[in-house]
Design an enzyme around this catalytic site. Structure first.
Site, PDB file in Angstrom:
ATOM      1  CG  ASP A  66      -2.017   1.013   1.163  1.00 45.78           C
ATOM      2  OD1 ASP A  66      -2.301   1.511   0.053  1.00 45.78           O
ATOM      3  OD2 ASP A  66      -2.596   1.328   2.217  1.00 45.78           O
ATOM      4  CG  ASN A  86       2.136   1.445  -5.115  1.00 41.71           C
ATOM      5  OD1 ASN A  86       2.993   1.237  -4.269  1.00 41.71           O
ATOM      6  ND2 ASN A  86       1.642   0.494  -5.888  1.00 41.71           N
ATOM      7  NE  ARG A 112      -1.566   6.597   1.115  1.00 39.93           N
ATOM      8  CZ  ARG A 112      -1.785   5.703   2.068  1.00 39.93           C
ATOM      9  NH1 ARG A 112      -1.731   6.069   3.332  1.00 39.93           N
ATOM     10  NH2 ARG A 112      -2.056   4.456   1.764  1.00 39.93           N
ATOM     11  NE  ARG A 137      -3.738   6.733  -7.749  1.00 41.64           N
ATOM     12  CZ  ARG A 137      -3.769   6.559  -6.426  1.00 41.64           C
ATOM     13  NH1 ARG A 137      -3.649   7.587  -5.622  1.00 41.64           N
ATOM     14  NH2 ARG A 137      -3.937   5.356  -5.912  1.00 41.64           N
ATOM     15  CG  HIS A 156       0.301   1.952  -9.379  1.00 44.35           C
ATOM     16  ND1 HIS A 156      -0.003   1.587  -8.078  1.00 44.35           N
ATOM     17  CD2 HIS A 156      -0.763   2.687  -9.810  1.00 44.35           C
ATOM     18  CE1 HIS A 156      -1.188   2.078  -7.751  1.00 44.35           C
ATOM     19  NE2 HIS A 156      -1.669   2.760  -8.779  1.00 44.35           N
ATOM     20  CG  LEU A 185       9.571 -17.267  -2.729  1.00 43.93           C
ATOM     21  CD1 LEU A 185       9.308 -17.219  -1.225  1.00 43.93           C
ATOM     22  CD2 LEU A 185      10.072 -15.899  -3.208  1.00 43.93           C
ATOM     23  NE  ARG A 190      -8.094   0.871   5.091  1.00 47.10           N
ATOM     24  CZ  ARG A 190      -7.664   2.136   5.101  1.00 47.10           C
ATOM     25  NH1 ARG A 190      -7.931   2.906   6.129  1.00 47.10           N
ATOM     26  NH2 ARG A 190      -6.964   2.608   4.096  1.00 47.10           N
ATOM     27  CB  ILE A 191      -7.852  -7.013   7.061  1.00 45.48           C
ATOM     28  CG1 ILE A 191      -7.590  -7.039   8.555  1.00 45.48           C
ATOM     29  CG2 ILE A 191      -7.502  -8.352   6.450  1.00 45.48           C
ATOM     30  CD1 ILE A 191      -8.402  -8.096   9.295  1.00 45.48           C
TER      31      ILE A 191
HETATM   32  C1  FPP Z   1      -1.996   0.212  -3.276  1.00 46.71           C
HETATM   33  O1  FPP Z   1      -1.479   1.505  -3.368  1.00 46.71           O
HETATM   34  C2  FPP Z   1      -1.460  -0.614  -4.328  1.00 46.71           C
HETATM   35  C3  FPP Z   1      -2.194  -1.156  -5.329  1.00 46.71           C
HETATM   36  C4  FPP Z   1      -3.647  -0.974  -5.447  1.00 46.71           C
HETATM   37  C5  FPP Z   1      -1.574  -1.934  -6.382  1.00 46.71           C
HETATM   38  C6  FPP Z   1      -0.356  -2.712  -5.997  1.00 46.71           C
HETATM   39  C7  FPP Z   1       0.431  -2.850  -7.217  1.00 46.71           C
HETATM   40  C8  FPP Z   1       1.757  -2.848  -7.307  1.00 46.71           C
HETATM   41  C9  FPP Z   1       2.668  -2.836  -6.156  1.00 46.71           C
HETATM   42  C10 FPP Z   1       2.415  -2.849  -8.599  1.00 46.71           C
HETATM   43  C11 FPP Z   1       1.830  -3.791  -9.537  1.00 46.71           C
HETATM   44  C12 FPP Z   1       2.318  -5.171  -9.346  1.00 46.71           C
HETATM   45  C13 FPP Z   1       1.855  -6.150 -10.112  1.00 46.71           C
HETATM   46  C14 FPP Z   1       2.420  -7.513 -10.034  1.00 46.71           C
HETATM   47  C15 FPP Z   1       0.746  -5.881 -11.034  1.00 46.71           C
HETATM   48  P1  FPP Z   1      -2.488   2.696  -3.611  1.00 46.71           P
HETATM   49  O2  FPP Z   1      -2.517   3.005  -5.042  1.00 46.71           O
HETATM   50  O3  FPP Z   1      -3.825   2.372  -3.017  1.00 46.71           O
HETATM   51  O4  FPP Z   1      -1.785   3.811  -2.800  1.00 46.71           O
HETATM   52  P2  FPP Z   1      -2.497   5.008  -2.011  1.00 46.71           P
HETATM   53  O5  FPP Z   1      -3.301   4.367  -0.912  1.00 46.71           O
HETATM   54  O6  FPP Z   1      -1.348   5.791  -1.500  1.00 46.71           O
HETATM   55  O7  FPP Z   1      -3.338   5.752  -3.001  1.00 46.71           O
END
Ligand code: FPP
Length: 254
Positions: free
Chosen positions: A28, A30, A32, A41, A45, A139, A202-203
């Site tokens: 979580d 990315n 921010r 954004r 990611h 793994l 949070r879960i």
């Molecule tokens: C949450 O951050 C992250 C996600 C919804 C996506 C996770 C994806 C990756 C780490 C990269 C992609 C990897 C693969 C294998 C596809 P957020 O965007 O909700 O962050 P925020 O809460 O700060 O807005």
């Protein structure tokens, strides 16, 4: 020991918490991370994919057997369409670019989540990743994609209802094992440790059934900043936990 004396805990309890065999991560923060740098954004990611590579490396080094990552939730479809497209494209790129290297490193890839309804090429890529690596015994990297814990449990309940209706399962045989066997995580042990980055506690619909006795560690960093040191910090915190599974910690008798 007097009744009002505080219990004196043995160190035996801490010692019985073994190394985590299965670590699961809610990646979580990315968005921010990107916003705080004035970046789009999608850049967060993209950097998140790099952090994922570091996590796989750290898990391998730590001798972890299963690493599960939450890469796209059932609820993520509600994001703006361009962000959904970015996330789908990153998955495509991750499989195309990293699959050969993962295979060379003896990593077995498993995918959990709802496959039906995904774009056909993504379904094919996920299938290819699992098929290519299915005999690897290093793994196991479990990628949760289009995954939701409630949806998974509902689907297991549906399969149980079908089996009961078909006469292959009796209602009295419906127990914890019967549900567990019908989840996407069949043959994957429950997570010992669930890490969430970004400071949120949070879960978020992640491994709801499987995490019944998991230890949670919440790290105050955004996912793109995750590295081997962060992984080790989470493992160190896990080691200090006293896992009791509803039982009792051994106490020193007076
Ligand atoms: C949450 O951050 C992250 C996600 C919804 C996506 C996770 C994806 C990756 C780490 C990269 C992609 C990897 C693969 C294998 C596809 P957020 O965007 O909700 O962050 P925020 O809460 O700060 O807005």
């Amino acid at each position: 020991m007097l009744p009002n004396d505080p219990p004196r805990w043995t160190i035996e309890a801490a010692e019985t918490t073994s190394e985590p065999s299965h670590v699961a991560i809610i990646m979580d923060g990315n968005g921010r991370w990107a916003a705080s740098r004035g970046l789009p954004r999608v850049e967060g990611h993209r950097r998140g994919v790099e952090a994922l590579r570091r996590a796989v490396e750290a898990a391998g080094k730590a001798g972890v057997q299963y690493l599960t990552v939450y890469s796209f939730s059932s609820e993520n479809w509600s994001r703006p369409q361009d962000e959904v497209m970015d996330l789908l494209n990153l998955l495509r790129m991750f499989v195309r670019r990293d699959l050969a290297e993962l295979h060379r490193s003896n990593v077995r890839v498993r995918i959990i989540g709802e496959r039906s309804g995904l774009p056909g090429d993504i379904e094919a890529l996920l299938e290819e990743a699992e098929t290519l690596t299915r005999r690897n015994d290093g793994l196991t990297l479990v990628v949760a994609f289009n995954y939701g814990g409630r949806q998974e449990i509902a689907s297991a309940a549906r399969r149980i209802a079908e089996d009961v209706a078909a006469g292959v399962l009796k209602p009295e045989e419906v127990d914890v094992a019967a549900v567990t066997a019908r989840l996407h995580t069949t043959s994957i042990p429950d997570p010992d440790l669930v890490i969430r980055t970004s400071g949120e506690r949070r879960i978020s619909n992640f491994l709801l059934w499987q995490s019944a006795y998991a230890e949670y560690v919440f790290l105050p960093i955004h996912w793109p900043d995750f590295d081997g040191a962060a992984f080790d910090a989470a493992i160190t915190e896990f080691r200090a936990r006293d896992r009791r599974y509803g039982g009792r910690t051994a106490q020193v008798s007076a």
